[in-house]
Design an enzyme around this catalytic site. Structure first.
Site, short mmCIF file in Angstrom:
data_model
loop_
_atom_site.label_atom_id
_atom_site.label_comp_id
_atom_site.label_asym_id
_atom_site.label_seq_id
_atom_site.Cartn_x
_atom_site.Cartn_y
_atom_site.Cartn_z
N GLU A 1 28.17 7.70 30.67
CA GLU A 1 27.22 7.34 31.72
C GLU A 1 26.15 6.37 31.23
OE1 GLU A 1 26.71 7.50 34.76
OE2 GLU A 1 24.64 7.89 35.28
N THR B 1 21.62 0.38 38.84
CA THR B 1 20.73 1.42 38.31
C THR B 1 19.83 0.87 37.22
OG1 THR B 1 22.41 3.08 38.78
CG2 THR B 1 20.71 3.69 37.21
N1 HSE Z 1 18.19 9.55 37.79
C1 HSE Z 1 18.84 8.29 37.74
C2 HSE Z 1 17.95 7.23 38.34
C3 HSE Z 1 20.13 8.39 38.52
O1 HSE Z 1 17.40 7.49 39.40
O2 HSE Z 1 17.81 6.16 37.76
C4 HSE Z 1 20.93 7.13 38.51
O3 HSE Z 1 21.80 7.12 37.42
#
Ligand code: HSE
Length: 322
Positions: free
Chosen positions: A140, A193
């Site tokens: 990830e 992201t």
């Molecule tokens: N917690 C992470 C974010 C989830 O909000 O960036 C996305 O991978």
């Protein structure tokens, strides 16, 4: 764990499913996520004669990603499993993306999880599900530029999972009451992201941090009690991240207003968006809410699709072996 030598192939191929996930849930940035039903990635792992990991995408698959192993969450997770098993030969991964990349519904996590699961199953599951956590976290991290488990661990284990922001390998699957229905909308646009993390402030006011911690505690409490009205309020209580990220989605306010006007208890971004979800306690209400959200998004000139889902209690799983 230490490497396990002399693992033996048990199958010619294994197809595994990695489900979609919603993360952050309002005030729980990098700390809470849940598995949903319906959307997911499928990956078939099979041995090949050479060395290393090879990646290909199923012909006709809607969305593709990198075939370079180091850039692909599935490739990195699969290699981490092979390293733990001390397996020297090669594995081919054939990927069928069912989740749109850069969508905020755990696309990269689903691939990492499906790949790790399929490769482990190829050898008859020498690693426990818990032992797959470090490989999937490693996978990830390729997509987001940081190690956080709020998509990948719920995708692996199912249910609603708290993860530690200090130690990503530490997690707890929460006891959650039955009856939560989520209207999940996917606006047709991409938000990476990595970029959505870079725009976040480096420091925040103590009063906001304290209120966020309190709001997350009550969110967890409402999940355990099955108080979906309270849960809906709490998903809208983030003061730190969503106020910044909501600017990345032009239809954010329209979708949220449509969800609440239709009768949903709450509505928020999932992860870095553009996926959003609304909270209901009946299938009828959740369906009405989803239609209202899609319509509001399309009125803003952005196509959208969606799904109504309960919490997915099963995470990664095997679909087929040969
Ligand atoms: N917690 C992470 C974010 C989830 O909000 O960036 C996305 O991978």
């Amino acid at each position: 764990m230490t490497a396990r030598h002399h693992v033996v192939l048990q199958h010619k191929s294994v197809t595994a499913f990695g489900p979609a996930t919603l993360s952050n849930l309002g005030p729980g940035f990098d700390t809470i996520g849940l598995c949903i039903q319906g959307w997911g990635d499928r990956i078939t792992a099979s041995p090949h004669a050479g060395r290393g990991i090879r990646i290909q995408f199923v012909a006709g698959t809607c969305w593709k990603g990198p075939t370079d192993v180091d850039s692909n969450t599935a490739g990195v997770a699969a290699r981490a499993v092979l390293d733990l098993l001390d397996y020297p030969d090669g594995v081919c991964l054939e990927i069928e993306k069912g989740i749109v990349p850069a969508s905020g519904s755990g696309s990269s996590a689903a691939s990492a999880v499906a790949a790790a699961w399929a490769v482990n199953e190829l050898f008859g599951n020498p690693l426990s599900t818990e032992e797959l956590v470090p490989p999937v976290l490693k996978g990830e991290s390729v997509a987001s530029g940081s190690v956080h488990g709020d998509n990948v661990i719920p995708a692996l284990l199912g249910g609603v999972v708290l993860v530690s922001a200090e130690n990503p390998e530490k997690y707890s699957v929460l006891p959650v009451a039955e009856g939560l229905l989520l209207s999940v909308i996917l606006p047709s646009m991409e938000i990476a992201t990595r970029e959505a993390r870079e725009i976040l402030p480096e420091s925040v006011a103590l009063t906001d941090a304290v209120r966020n911690a309190s709001n997350l505690a009550f969110l967890v409490d409402s999940l355990q009690r099955g108080d979906w009205r309270s849960f809906g309020r709490q998903v809208m209580s983030d003061l730190l991240v969503e106020p910044v990220r909501s600017n990345l989605l032009p239809a954010y306010n329209s979708i949220k207003e449509a969800a609440l006007s239709s009768g949903a208890f709450g509505c928020a971004l999932s992860g870095s968006g553009p996926t959003m979800f609304a909270v209901s306690d009946s299938a009828n209400q959740a369906t009405i809410t989803l239609a209202a959200m899609v319509s509001a998004c399309e009125d803003c000139g952005i196509d959208a699709s969606g799904i109504v889902s309960p919490v997915g209690r099963t995470g990664a799983r095997t679909c087929a072996t040969s």
